[in-house]
Enzyme design. Structure first.
Site, PDB file in Angstrom:
ATOM      1  N   ASP A  52       0.838  -1.203   0.000  1.00 19.98           N
ATOM      2  CA  ASP A  52       0.000   0.000   0.000  1.00 19.98           C
ATOM      3  C   ASP A  52       0.875   1.255   0.000  1.00 19.98           C
ATOM      4  O   ASP A  52       0.366   2.379  -0.045  1.00 19.98           O
ATOM      5  CB  ASP A  52      -1.004  -0.010   1.166  1.00 19.98           C
ATOM      6  N   SER A  53       2.212   1.066  -0.006  1.00 18.27           N
ATOM      7  CA  SER A  53       3.132   2.171  -0.260  1.00 18.27           C
ATOM      8  C   SER A  53       2.897   2.746  -1.656  1.00 18.27           C
ATOM      9  O   SER A  53       3.409   3.823  -1.981  1.00 18.27           O
ATOM     10  CB  SER A  53       4.587   1.718  -0.108  1.00 18.27           C
ATOM     11  N   ASP A  91      -1.003  -6.046  -0.128  1.00 12.21           N
ATOM     12  CA  ASP A  91      -1.471  -5.424   1.119  1.00 12.21           C
ATOM     13  C   ASP A  91      -2.980  -5.241   1.083  1.00 12.21           C
ATOM     14  O   ASP A  91      -3.526  -4.710   0.102  1.00 12.21           O
ATOM     15  CB  ASP A  91      -0.841  -4.028   1.272  1.00 12.21           C
ATOM     16  N   LYS A 121      -1.287  -9.403   2.720  1.00 12.51           N
ATOM     17  CA  LYS A 121      -0.530  -8.979   3.907  1.00 12.51           C
ATOM     18  C   LYS A 121      -1.412  -8.041   4.739  1.00 12.51           C
ATOM     19  O   LYS A 121      -2.157  -7.238   4.180  1.00 12.51           O
ATOM     20  CB  LYS A 121       0.769  -8.285   3.499  1.00 12.51           C
ATOM     21  N   GLU A 123      -1.488  -5.625   8.529  1.00 10.37           N
ATOM     22  CA  GLU A 123      -0.716  -5.006   9.605  1.00 10.37           C
ATOM     23  C   GLU A 123      -1.392  -5.233  10.953  1.00 10.37           C
ATOM     24  O   GLU A 123      -2.588  -4.989  11.095  1.00 10.37           O
ATOM     25  CB  GLU A 123      -0.579  -3.495   9.350  1.00 10.37           C
ATOM     26  N   GLU A 190       9.064  -4.350  10.451  1.00  9.17           N
ATOM     27  CA  GLU A 190       9.517  -3.057   9.914  1.00  9.17           C
ATOM     28  C   GLU A 190      10.086  -2.173  11.019  1.00  9.17           C
ATOM     29  O   GLU A 190       9.453  -1.948  12.051  1.00  9.17           O
ATOM     30  CB  GLU A 190       8.344  -2.351   9.213  1.00  9.17           C
TER      31      GLU A 190
HETATM   32  O1  KIV Z   1       3.579  -1.151   1.637  1.00  6.74           O
HETATM   33  C1  KIV Z   1       4.768  -1.505   1.684  1.00  6.74           C
HETATM   34  O2  KIV Z   1       5.586  -1.167   0.810  1.00  6.74           O
HETATM   35  C2  KIV Z   1       5.205  -2.327   2.811  1.00  6.74           C
HETATM   36  C3  KIV Z   1       6.660  -2.601   2.936  1.00  6.74           C
HETATM   37  C4  KIV Z   1       7.364  -1.406   3.471  1.00  6.74           C
HETATM   38  C5  KIV Z   1       6.933  -3.801   3.766  1.00  6.74           C
HETATM   39  O3  KIV Z   1       4.403  -2.743   3.586  1.00  6.74           O
END
Ligand code: KIV
Length: 272
Positions: A52-53, A91, A121, A123, A190
Site C-alpha cells: 500500500d506504499s 497489502d 498482507k 498489519e 519493519e
Molecule cells: O507497503 C509496503 O511497501 C510495505 C513494505 C514497506 C513492507 O508494507
C-alpha cells in the site's frame, strides 16, 4: 520477444518455508505495475509485494491511508500479469479489514479473485486475530506485518524505530507467536532493533522478512522506488540505493528534449 517463461517454476509458500529451513535468504521488493514487475521477476526476485506504499510512491499521498481496495486490486492485477516466477503478496489497505472479520474476508477474496495474486498482507497482531483467522480459513495465505505499521501512523505520530522499550518488544514477540499459531506463512518486521528481530526470527518457525530490522532475519524487503534511487528525498539509515534512476531518467529526458528542440530527432533512419 516473449514475455512469458512457462518453463520457470513458481515460488510457493512451501518453498519460502524451505528457504528459511535451509538458511537461504528470501529477496522481496515492492512492485505496482506490469512493466516493473516483469523486470524484477526476470531478475529473479523471490517475492513481489504490491504494497500500500503505492499510496506514497505511485499516487503521491503523504500516508498509506487513502489508497482503496479498488486501487490495490488494479495495481495487483497489473503486477500478476508481469510475473512468471515470483510469489505475489498484496497489502489489504487501511479500512478494509480492521475491526470486522466479515469485511476482511470479503476484501481478501476480492483481491485473490480479481487480481490473481497469491497471498495478502495485513498489519497488526492480536487486535486483528479474528480477521487473520477468517481469511486463513478461506484458504488464503496471510503474511503478517509488525513493528512500524504505517496504517497506524496517526496512532504512533512518527515513523521512528518501534519496540525499543521492553513492553512493546514483548508484545511484538507475543504477536509474532500468535500470527504463527494462527497459520500465517510469514511476517514482515519493519523498523525495529536488529536484536529484537533476530529473537523473533529464532522464536518462530515461519520466515521473517525485515525492512530496517537488521540482517539476522530470513529475508529483506525494500520499496522499489527507494532502492532504485527514484525517491531521492527518502534516506532512512536502513536503505541502500542500488541505482540512481532519478539522475539517469533526468539525463535521458534532458537529452531527448535537446534533440527534439534542435531537430536532431527523428533522423532519416527513424522515419518511414
Ligand atoms: O507497503 C509496503 O511497501 C510495505 C513494505 C514497506 C513492507 O508494507
Amino acid at each position: 520477444m516473449s514475455i512469458h517463461r512457462p518453463e520457470v517454476k513458481r515460488i510457493t509458500t512451501h518453498q519460502l518455508q524451505a528457504m528459511k529451513n535451509r538458511g537461504e535468504k528470501i529477496s522481496m521488493l515492492t512492485a505496482y505495475d506490469f512493466s516493473m514487475a516483469r523486470i524484477l521477476d526476470g531478475a529473479g526476485i523471490d517475492v513481489l509485494l504490491v504494497g500500500d506504499s503505492a499510496s506514497n510512491v505511485m499516487a503521491g499521498n503523504e500516508t498509506t491511508l487513502p489508497i482503496t481496495l479498488d486501487h490495490m486490486i488494479y495495481h495487483a492485477s497489473s503486477v500478476v500479469k508481469g510475473v512468471t516466477r515470483a510469489f505475489v503478496v498484496v497489502d489489504i489497505p487501511f479500512g478494509s479489514y480492521q475491526g470486522n472479520s466479515t469485511e476482511a474476508l470479503r476484501s481478501a477474496i476480492r483481491i485473490m479473485k480479481e487480481s490473481g495474486a497469491h497471498a495478502v498482507k495485513m498489519e497488526g497482531g492480536a487486535e486483528i486475530k479474528d480477521s487473520v483467522e477468517r481469511i486463513l480459513s478461506a484458504g488464503v495465505p496471510v503474511m503478517g506485518h509488525l513493528g512500524l505499521t504505517p496504517q497506524s501512523i496517526y496512532k504512533f505520530g512518527t515513523y521512528t524505530v518501534r519496540a525499543k522499550e521492553e513492553e512493546e518488544a514483548q508484545k511484538l514477540i507475543e504477536d509474532a507467536i500468535l500470527l504463527e499459531k494462527c497459520g500465517c506463512f510469514s511476517i514482515v518486521l519493519e523498523k525495529i532493533p536488529a536484536k529484537l528481530a533476530e529473537e523473533v526470527a529464532k522464536t518462530v518457525n515461519i520466515p521473517i522478512i525485515g525492512i530496517g530490522a537488521g540482517n539476522a532475519v530470513d529475508g529483506q524487503v525494500l520499496v522499489m522506488q527507494d532502492m532504485l534511487g527514484i525517491t531521492k528525498e527518502f534516506k532512512p539509515r536502513f536503505l541502500r540505493a542500488y541505482a540512481d534512476l532519478d539522475n539517469i531518467v533526468t539525463n535521458a529526458v534532458e537529452h531527448y528534449i535537446e534533440d527534439v528542440k534542435s531537430g536532431d530527432f527523428p533522423n532519416e533512419k527513424e522515419q518511414y
